[in-house]
Design a protein around this motif. Sequence first.
Motif, PDB file in Angstrom:
ATOM      1  N   VAL A   1      -8.075  13.836  -4.737  1.00  0.00           N
ATOM      2  CA  VAL A   1      -8.258  15.261  -4.444  1.00  0.00           C
ATOM      3  C   VAL A   1      -8.633  15.389  -2.973  1.00  0.00           C
ATOM      4  N   ILE A   2      -7.778  16.106  -2.225  1.00  0.00           N
ATOM      5  CA  ILE A   2      -8.029  16.392  -0.820  1.00  0.00           C
ATOM      6  C   ILE A   2      -8.363  17.880  -0.750  1.00  0.00           C
ATOM      7  N   SER A   3      -9.515  18.208  -0.174  1.00  0.00           N
ATOM      8  CA  SER A   3      -9.881  19.621  -0.066  1.00  0.00           C
ATOM      9  C   SER A   3     -10.569  19.853   1.266  1.00  0.00           C
ATOM     10  N   GLY A   4     -10.670  21.115   1.619  1.00  0.00           N
ATOM     11  CA  GLY A   4     -11.336  21.465   2.867  1.00  0.00           C
ATOM     12  C   GLY A   4     -11.360  22.957   3.073  1.00  0.00           C
ATOM     13  N   LYS A   5     -12.004  23.334   4.158  1.00  0.00           N
ATOM     14  CA  LYS A   5     -12.105  24.759   4.480  1.00  0.00           C
ATOM     15  C   LYS A   5     -12.057  24.927   5.988  1.00  0.00           C
ATOM     16  N   LEU A   6     -11.223  25.844   6.436  1.00  0.00           N
ATOM     17  CA  LEU A   6     -11.099  26.139   7.857  1.00  0.00           C
ATOM     18  C   LEU A   6     -11.476  27.601   8.069  1.00  0.00           C
TER      19      LEU A   6
ATOM     20  N   LYS B   1      -5.748   0.535  -5.964  1.00  0.00           N
ATOM     21  CA  LYS B   1      -7.154   0.124  -6.002  1.00  0.00           C
ATOM     22  C   LYS B   1      -7.984   1.261  -5.402  1.00  0.00           C
ATOM     23  N   ALA B   2      -8.407   2.182  -6.241  1.00  0.00           N
ATOM     24  CA  ALA B   2      -9.099   3.394  -5.777  1.00  0.00           C
ATOM     25  C   ALA B   2     -10.351   3.068  -4.968  1.00  0.00           C
ATOM     26  N   GLU B   3     -11.052   2.004  -5.323  1.00  0.00           N
ATOM     27  CA  GLU B   3     -12.301   1.660  -4.630  1.00  0.00           C
ATOM     28  C   GLU B   3     -12.060   1.166  -3.203  1.00  0.00           C
ATOM     29  N   ASN B   4     -10.814   0.864  -2.855  1.00  0.00           N
ATOM     30  CA  ASN B   4     -10.495   0.356  -1.513  1.00  0.00           C
ATOM     31  C   ASN B   4      -9.728   1.351  -0.648  1.00  0.00           C
ATOM     32  N   ILE B   5      -9.627   2.592  -1.073  1.00  0.00           N
ATOM     33  CA  ILE B   5      -8.926   3.608  -0.280  1.00  0.00           C
ATOM     34  C   ILE B   5      -9.699   3.849   1.015  1.00  0.00           C
ATOM     35  N   THR B   6      -8.958   3.926   2.122  1.00  0.00           N
ATOM     36  CA  THR B   6      -9.573   4.234   3.418  1.00  0.00           C
ATOM     37  C   THR B   6      -8.955   5.504   3.977  1.00  0.00           C
ATOM     38  N   ALA B   7      -9.733   6.185   4.828  1.00  0.00           N
ATOM     39  CA  ALA B   7      -9.262   7.434   5.432  1.00  0.00           C
ATOM     40  C   ALA B   7      -9.611   7.445   6.913  1.00  0.00           C
ATOM     41  N   LYS B   8      -8.669   7.964   7.708  1.00  0.00           N
ATOM     42  CA  LYS B   8      -8.864   8.103   9.151  1.00  0.00           C
ATOM     43  C   LYS B   8      -8.359   9.492   9.543  1.00  0.00           C
ATOM     44  N   PHE B   9      -9.108  10.191  10.387  1.00  0.00           N
ATOM     45  CA  PHE B   9      -8.696  11.519  10.836  1.00  0.00           C
ATOM     46  C   PHE B   9      -8.626  11.508  12.353  1.00  0.00           C
TER      47      PHE B   9
ATOM     48  N   THR C   1     -12.027  19.579  11.559  1.00  0.00           N
ATOM     49  CA  THR C   1     -12.823  18.447  11.997  1.00  0.00           C
ATOM     50  C   THR C   1     -13.081  17.611  10.750  1.00  0.00           C
ATOM     51  N   LYS C   2     -13.396  16.333  10.923  1.00  0.00           N
ATOM     52  CA  LYS C   2     -13.510  15.452   9.755  1.00  0.00           C
ATOM     53  C   LYS C   2     -14.619  15.882   8.803  1.00  0.00           C
ATOM     54  N   ASP C   3     -15.644  16.589   9.292  1.00  0.00           N
ATOM     55  CA  ASP C   3     -16.713  17.033   8.404  1.00  0.00           C
ATOM     56  C   ASP C   3     -16.310  18.226   7.536  1.00  0.00           C
TER      57      ASP C   3
ATOM     58  N   GLU D   1       0.816  -1.214   0.000  1.00  0.00           N
ATOM     59  CA  GLU D   1       0.000   0.000   0.000  1.00  0.00           C
ATOM     60  C   GLU D   1       0.849   1.263   0.000  1.00  0.00           C
ATOM     61  N   ILE D   2       0.167   2.353  -0.284  1.00  0.00           N
ATOM     62  CA  ILE D   2       0.750   3.686  -0.166  1.00  0.00           C
ATOM     63  C   ILE D   2       0.000   4.370   0.974  1.00  0.00           C
ATOM     64  N   THR D   3       0.729   4.998   1.871  1.00  0.00           N
ATOM     65  CA  THR D   3       0.123   5.721   2.982  1.00  0.00           C
ATOM     66  C   THR D   3       0.426   7.207   2.803  1.00  0.00           C
ATOM     67  N   ILE D   4      -0.617   8.011   2.894  1.00  0.00           N
ATOM     68  CA  ILE D   4      -0.472   9.468   2.811  1.00  0.00           C
ATOM     69  C   ILE D   4      -0.965  10.042   4.124  1.00  0.00           C
ATOM     70  N   CYS D   5      -0.138  10.863   4.759  1.00  0.00           N
ATOM     71  CA  CYS D   5      -0.525  11.564   5.982  1.00  0.00           C
ATOM     72  C   CYS D   5      -0.487  13.062   5.696  1.00  0.00           C
ATOM     73  N   ALA D   6      -1.577  13.740   6.031  1.00  0.00           N
ATOM     74  CA  ALA D   6      -1.679  15.182   5.806  1.00  0.00           C
ATOM     75  C   ALA D   6      -1.958  15.874   7.130  1.00  0.00           C
ATOM     76  N   ASP D   7      -1.185  16.913   7.430  1.00  0.00           N
ATOM     77  CA  ASP D   7      -1.396  17.700   8.639  1.00  0.00           C
ATOM     78  C   ASP D   7      -2.541  18.678   8.413  1.00  0.00           C
ATOM     79  N   LEU D   8      -3.601  18.536   9.221  1.00  0.00           N
ATOM     80  CA  LEU D   8      -4.761  19.421   9.125  1.00  0.00           C
ATOM     81  C   LEU D   8      -5.184  19.890  10.519  1.00  0.00           C
ATOM     82  N   PRO D   9      -4.300  20.619  11.213  1.00  0.00           N
ATOM     83  CA  PRO D   9      -4.637  21.065  12.567  1.00  0.00           C
ATOM     84  C   PRO D   9      -5.814  22.044  12.534  1.00  0.00           C
ATOM     85  N   GLY D  10      -6.699  21.906  13.515  1.00  0.00           N
ATOM     86  CA  GLY D  10      -7.849  22.790  13.606  1.00  0.00           C
ATOM     87  C   GLY D  10      -9.062  22.304  12.825  1.00  0.00           C
TER      88      GLY D  10
END
Length: 146
Positions: free
Chosen positions: A79-84, A116-124, A65-67, A54-63
């Motif tokens: 594509v990783i996106s968000g708004k703070l 395997k894009a359909e099996n990607i998992t994410a944890k925050f 929330t997962k929503d 597998e490939i593991t990607i860790c992104a720092d997103l302090p502040g």
Amino acid sequence: MYLDSDLGRFENAVSRLFDGFWSDFDVAKRGGTTRANRNNNWHPQIDVHENDNEITICADLPGFTKDKINLDVRDNALVISGKLERDEKYKEGTTHIQERRYGSFTRTLSLPSNVKAENITAKFEHGVLELKLPKSAPTGMKIAVQ
């Protein structure tokens, strides 16, 4: 003497120009943000690690929330996106120093063909987004030359 100091300043300016160019070039090769667009946008800092499975990607997103984090796979890209939003308690008064980033970001990473894009998992957890991208078995075949 006047010409020597002018020449020294010119050499320093040219040196800074090339140092900045090579620095931006190196950052761009790694998919980061160059000086030219650093002030307009921001993106989370990431680590990418790969092993046989597998490939593991860790992104720092302090502040965050997962929503407030969005993940999409489109056209062989993650594509990783968000708004703070800035904290409401600081709306009034004067901010003297602001080093933390607010607003929207988008970070796009090309996916290798064996993910395997359909099996990607994410944890925050604790301000860190961790993505696991499982890899498929290598494919291919030997072609005989006639």
